[in-house]
Design an enzyme around this catalytic site. Sequence first.
Site, PDB file in Angstrom:
ATOM      1  N   GLU A  40       0.878  -1.166   0.000  1.00  0.00           N
ATOM      2  CA  GLU A  40       0.000   0.000   0.000  1.00  0.00           C
ATOM      3  C   GLU A  40       0.919   1.220   0.000  1.00  0.00           C
ATOM      4  OE1 GLU A  40      -2.292   0.851   3.521  1.00  0.00           O
ATOM      5  OE2 GLU A  40      -3.580   2.241   2.423  1.00  0.00           O
ATOM      6  N   ARG A 266       5.716 -12.730   9.408  1.00  0.00           N
ATOM      7  CA  ARG A 266       6.452 -11.533   9.034  1.00  0.00           C
ATOM      8  C   ARG A 266       7.795 -11.524   9.744  1.00  0.00           C
ATOM      9  NH1 ARG A 266       2.370  -7.839  10.684  1.00  0.00           N
ATOM     10  NH2 ARG A 266       3.121  -6.713   8.877  1.00  0.00           N
ATOM     11  N   LYS A 276       4.664   0.350  10.521  1.00  0.00           N
ATOM     12  CA  LYS A 276       4.662   1.588   9.739  1.00  0.00           C
ATOM     13  C   LYS A 276       4.220   2.773  10.581  1.00  0.00           C
ATOM     14  CE  LYS A 276       3.559   0.329   4.939  1.00  0.00           C
ATOM     15  NZ  LYS A 276       2.511   0.441   3.904  1.00  0.00           N
TER      16      LYS A 276
END
Length: 564
Positions: A40, A266, A276
């Site tokens: 994104e 992850r 983020k």
Amino acid sequence: MNKTPEPGENRSLNFIETIIEEDLKNNTYGGRVHTRFPPEPNGYLHIGHAKSICLNFGLAEKYRGLCNLRFDDTNPEAEDVEYVDSIKEDVQWLGFQWHKELYASDYFEQLYDWAEMFIREGKAYVDDQPADVISQQRKSPTEPGVESPFRDRSIEENLDLFRRMRKGEFAEGEKVLRAKIDMRSPNMHMRDPIMYRILHKEHHRTGNQWCLYPMYDWAHGQSDFLEGITHSICTLEFEVHRPLYDWFLDQITTDTYRPKQREMARLNLNYTIMSKRKLLKLVKEGYVKGWDDPRMPTISGFRRRGYTPESIRTFSERIGVAKRENVIDTAFLEHCLREDLNKRARRVMGVINPVKITITNFPEGQTEWLDAVNNPEDPEAGTRKVPFSGTLYIEQDDFMEEPHNKFYRLSPGREVRLRYAYFITCREVLKDDQGNITEILCTYDPETRGGDSPDGRKVKATLHWVSAEHALKTEVRLYDRLFRNENPDDVSEGEDFTVHLNTDSLQIKEAFTEPSVQGAKPLTHYQFERLGYFNVDPDSTPEKMVFNRTVTLKDDWAKIASKS
RNA sequence: UGCCCGAUGGUGUAACUGGCAACACGUCUGACUCUGGAUCAGAAGAGUCUAGGUUCGAGUCCUAGUCGGGCAACCA
């Protein structure tokens, strides 16, 4: 054995490769392997994304398939072209080239058409309720949800409402389109998930064309389908979304071809954070200088710090891919880095904490240009000339007036070698009124020119040095880990991760380096002998070179010193 | 109280259809060295979450637990 020969490394298959080879064997996709990396564009990529990039692009390379770069741009609120550009730069810097550059927004029209089809088939409805009511009706994971009073609107009314939503007749939040699935499902994501919300926001690509934006679940699988993706890899938290991913696909096609979502753990690294949101906070609140601050775990940060793309790729390959939560030791990343830099970085000499040395028997005013090897690991790198004179700087740490038994560098009366130069012997130590060492007087042995003694005399230490007269004054930025705690998220009530920030993570120093580095281009890698790897920071000017310390050398002496 | 995952040295990842738990990082020794770097040699460190079961044999299969993570944005 479950093994596949690979250039350089021979390792067993990870679970995704096992699946792919199984699919290849069964001809599930006609021999195709097509992956995608779907960021994104709402922030900069970090090392965790690098793992995903290396996996997705790496799989495509390994199986002679394709990998798309697809921006998941379904939420205009936080997304921006600045991020699109940085993401493309980072992927390419890592050494990958996408098959196609695509955007979820490319499919808005198709998605819309399918949505109308859902309505016509009674599989979707417009809900007039506000967000909090919808949320309440969904109930909790432990109890079944409640159906919306708007759930059984007529197809005609739904269609009319949905078209008017598109036209912009309603305000944000006034209406949503929901898939009609099962409010009693034990899987929360199946409780009539929202497919569209109204957002009167300008989109970085579609401008004001839309005020209706699809949700992630509605856009992702369909994008995969439209692109012919075979293996759609995401992280563990999407595992519970998979039934919905499959459900949507079942409604739009009867093909046997289906992209399949697979989830992996992850990447987590100790002493750092990967969220983020938190990285944004570090940038916004000025804890670091920007997304590419060399202390940041962003790809741009690592790049500026002096990491090589190869080292990051090797790292990603070696940490493996699995489904269990993991925390990788940052020392392992640094190991991969040093391994790569050792082969490619040119060696130079620079002194960061100087102490002056005067060679009392060296001819006054004379300069000698001595040969130095550029990289002992790479004969092709050749040699260079380094100026030597009677006044030098060496590292303060390389001298000890009262050495203990393990210290074998320079000390009174002791002889050591100056790298590529001469053997010198310490004769006298000069101090100021406070007792600080101001200068060390030494003699040199002219017979040892180049660093070898004709009589076979040995010295225990070789020191790096720089000629005072010829030295370049440069700025060096010494970085340390950003957090003091191995797990920065380990905080007590009321605190946040910033309490673990290492206030000493950047130390700016003036250093003296040999003149050969003058004018080197930004990002050039060097090894400052015995100190560490450094690279040229873009802040460098013709007047002042700026170096970032990428990572120190492994330092056994530091271990010994810290023990005693 | 629901659903979905996971569990192997300090850390990661392995172990073909069950067959003496391996590799890497880290740690510790030692050798070598014009970088206390690199390189080389070696060592310590797990009996595979627990308890049962199947089997000549289980990290792998079965059962029941335990622990950890995820799921209740009109985020992705």
